[in-house]
Motif scaffolding. Structure first.
Motif, mmCIF file in Angstrom:
data_model
loop_
_atom_site.group_PDB
_atom_site.id
_atom_site.type_symbol
_atom_site.label_atom_id
_atom_site.label_comp_id
_atom_site.label_asym_id
_atom_site.label_seq_id
_atom_site.Cartn_x
_atom_site.Cartn_y
_atom_site.Cartn_z
ATOM 1 N N SER A 1 0.847 -1.193 0.000
ATOM 2 C CA SER A 1 0.000 0.000 0.000
ATOM 3 C C SER A 1 0.879 1.238 0.000
ATOM 4 O O SER A 1 2.011 1.204 0.493
ATOM 5 N N CYS A 2 0.338 2.313 -0.528
ATOM 6 C CA CYS A 2 1.035 3.603 -0.525
ATOM 7 C C CYS A 2 0.025 4.692 -0.217
ATOM 8 O O CYS A 2 -0.898 4.925 -0.999
ATOM 9 N N ALA A 3 0.196 5.332 0.923
ATOM 10 C CA ALA A 3 -0.660 6.451 1.308
ATOM 11 C C ALA A 3 -0.055 7.733 0.783
ATOM 12 O O ALA A 3 1.090 8.069 1.107
ATOM 13 N N ALA A 4 -0.819 8.453 -0.025
ATOM 14 C CA ALA A 4 -0.323 9.668 -0.664
ATOM 15 C C ALA A 4 -0.976 10.906 -0.058
ATOM 16 O O ALA A 4 -2.157 10.889 0.306
ATOM 17 N N SER A 5 -0.212 11.983 0.017
ATOM 18 C CA SER A 5 -0.752 13.252 0.492
ATOM 19 C C SER A 5 0.079 14.389 -0.067
ATOM 20 O O SER A 5 1.190 14.169 -0.574
ATOM 21 N N PHE B 1 -5.670 13.206 -9.722
ATOM 22 C CA PHE B 1 -5.327 13.855 -10.987
ATOM 23 C C PHE B 1 -4.087 13.237 -11.651
ATOM 24 O O PHE B 1 -3.759 13.599 -12.776
ATOM 25 N N TYR B 2 -3.406 12.346 -10.933
ATOM 26 C CA TYR B 2 -2.111 11.878 -11.400
ATOM 27 C C TYR B 2 -2.073 10.381 -11.656
ATOM 28 O O TYR B 2 -2.649 9.593 -10.883
ATOM 29 N N ALA B 3 -1.364 9.975 -12.713
ATOM 30 C CA ALA B 3 -0.947 8.589 -12.829
ATOM 31 C C ALA B 3 -0.010 8.284 -11.672
ATOM 32 O O ALA B 3 0.680 9.176 -11.165
ATOM 33 N N ASN C 1 -6.955 8.160 -1.328
ATOM 34 C CA ASN C 1 -5.605 8.605 -1.716
ATOM 35 C C ASN C 1 -4.569 7.495 -1.511
ATOM 36 O O ASN C 1 -3.475 7.734 -0.981
ATOM 37 N N THR C 2 -4.929 6.305 -1.925
ATOM 38 C CA THR C 2 -4.072 5.152 -1.685
ATOM 39 C C THR C 2 -3.856 4.353 -2.959
ATOM 40 O O THR C 2 -4.785 4.120 -3.737
ATOM 41 N N LEU C 3 -2.615 3.946 -3.144
ATOM 42 C CA LEU C 3 -2.185 3.112 -4.257
ATOM 43 C C LEU C 3 -1.841 1.734 -3.714
ATOM 44 O O LEU C 3 -1.316 1.629 -2.599
ATOM 45 N N TYR C 4 -2.127 0.704 -4.503
ATOM 46 C CA TYR C 4 -1.859 -0.662 -4.071
ATOM 47 C C TYR C 4 -1.061 -1.416 -5.129
ATOM 48 O O TYR C 4 -1.076 -1.079 -6.307
ATOM 49 N N LEU C 5 -0.380 -2.459 -4.681
ATOM 50 C CA LEU C 5 0.242 -3.411 -5.587
ATOM 51 C C LEU C 5 0.085 -4.797 -4.972
ATOM 52 O O LEU C 5 0.635 -5.060 -3.905
ATOM 53 N N GLN C 6 -0.703 -5.632 -5.635
ATOM 54 C CA GLN C 6 -0.860 -7.018 -5.218
ATOM 55 C C GLN C 6 0.210 -7.849 -5.902
ATOM 56 O O GLN C 6 0.307 -7.847 -7.134
ATOM 57 N N LEU C 7 1.002 -8.541 -5.099
ATOM 58 C CA LEU C 7 2.100 -9.346 -5.614
ATOM 59 C C LEU C 7 1.760 -10.820 -5.371
ATOM 60 O O LEU C 7 1.653 -11.253 -4.229
ATOM 61 N N ASN C 8 1.572 -11.562 -6.440
ATOM 62 C CA ASN C 8 1.286 -12.994 -6.346
ATOM 63 C C ASN C 8 2.390 -13.798 -7.024
ATOM 64 O O ASN C 8 3.176 -13.257 -7.799
ATOM 65 N N SER C 9 2.448 -15.082 -6.706
ATOM 66 C CA SER C 9 3.435 -15.985 -7.319
ATOM 67 C C SER C 9 4.834 -15.393 -7.262
ATOM 68 O O SER C 9 5.561 -15.378 -8.260
ATOM 69 N N LEU C 10 5.198 -14.919 -6.095
ATOM 70 C CA LEU C 10 6.470 -14.216 -5.947
ATOM 71 C C LEU C 10 7.655 -15.127 -6.217
ATOM 72 O O LEU C 10 7.644 -16.329 -5.892
ATOM 73 N N LYS C 11 8.686 -14.544 -6.796
ATOM 74 C CA LYS C 11 9.928 -15.239 -7.127
ATOM 75 C C LYS C 11 11.076 -14.578 -6.373
ATOM 76 O O LYS C 11 10.981 -13.416 -5.981
ATOM 77 N N THR C 12 12.171 -15.304 -6.239
ATOM 78 C CA THR C 12 13.319 -14.733 -5.533
ATOM 79 C C THR C 12 13.810 -13.466 -6.215
ATOM 80 O O THR C 12 14.271 -12.533 -5.539
ATOM 81 N N GLU C 13 13.665 -13.398 -7.519
ATOM 82 C CA GLU C 13 14.124 -12.209 -8.247
ATOM 83 C C GLU C 13 13.232 -10.987 -8.032
ATOM 84 O O GLU C 13 13.544 -9.903 -8.516
ATOM 85 N N ASP C 14 12.114 -11.160 -7.346
ATOM 86 C CA ASP C 14 11.270 -10.019 -6.983
ATOM 87 C C ASP C 14 11.772 -9.323 -5.713
ATOM 88 O O ASP C 14 11.242 -8.281 -5.327
#
Length: 117
Positions: free
Chosen positions: A21-25, A31-33, A77-90
Motif C-alpha cells: 500500500s502507498c498512502a499519498a498526500s 489527478f495523477y498517474a 488517496n491510496t495506491l496498491y500493488l498485489q504481488l502474487n506468485s512471488l519469485k526470488t528475483e522479486d
C-alpha cells in the motif's frame, strides 16, 4: 509537500503473496498517474507498473505481467500493488511514485520485499 508512505512488505516464500500500500498526500492524488518502482540489491531502479489517474488503464513490466496487479482508491488517496506468485528475483525495495513510467518521482522510504525459502 508530496508525501508517499509505503507499507506491506515483508519476508515471504517463493510462490507467496503480499499486498503493498502507498498512502499519498500533499497533492491532488486523483489527478495523477501513479507507479511502482523497485530496486534490487546492487541494481538500479526498475519501473514495475503504472496506473492512470482514473484507474482504468494499467501497465506492467514484462517480468511481472500476470503476477502483479496495480490498483488505486482515489477516495482514500491510496495506491496498491498485489504481488502474487512471488519469485526470488522479486526481492527488492519497492517505492510508489507520482507520475507515469517515464516521468515518475518518488520520495518515500519504500517497503522491503524479500522472497526466500
Amino acid at each position: 509537500e508530496v508525501q508517499l508512505v509505503e507499507s506491506g512488505g515483508g519476508l515471504v516464500q517463493p510462490g507467496g503473496s503480499l499486498r503493498l500500500s502507498c498512502a499519498a498526500s500533499g497533492f491532488p492524488f486523483s489527478f495523477y498517474a501513479m507507479s511502482w518502482v523497485r530496486q534490487a540489491p546492487g541494481k538500479g531502479l526498475e519501473w514495475v507498473s503504472t496506473i492512470n489517474f482514473g484507474g482504468t488503464n494499467t501497465y506492467y513490466t514484462d517480468s511481472v505481467k500476470g503476477r502483479f496487479t496495480i490498483s488505486r482508491d482515489n477516495a482514500k488517496n491510496t495506491l496498491y500493488l498485489q504481488l502474487n506468485s512471488l519469485k526470488t528475483e522479486d526481492t527488492a525495495m519497492y517505492y510508489c511514485a507520482k507520475g507515469g513510467r517515464y516521468d515518475y518521482a518518488y520520495s518515500g522510504q519504500g517497503t522491503q520485499v524479500t522472497v526466500s525459502s
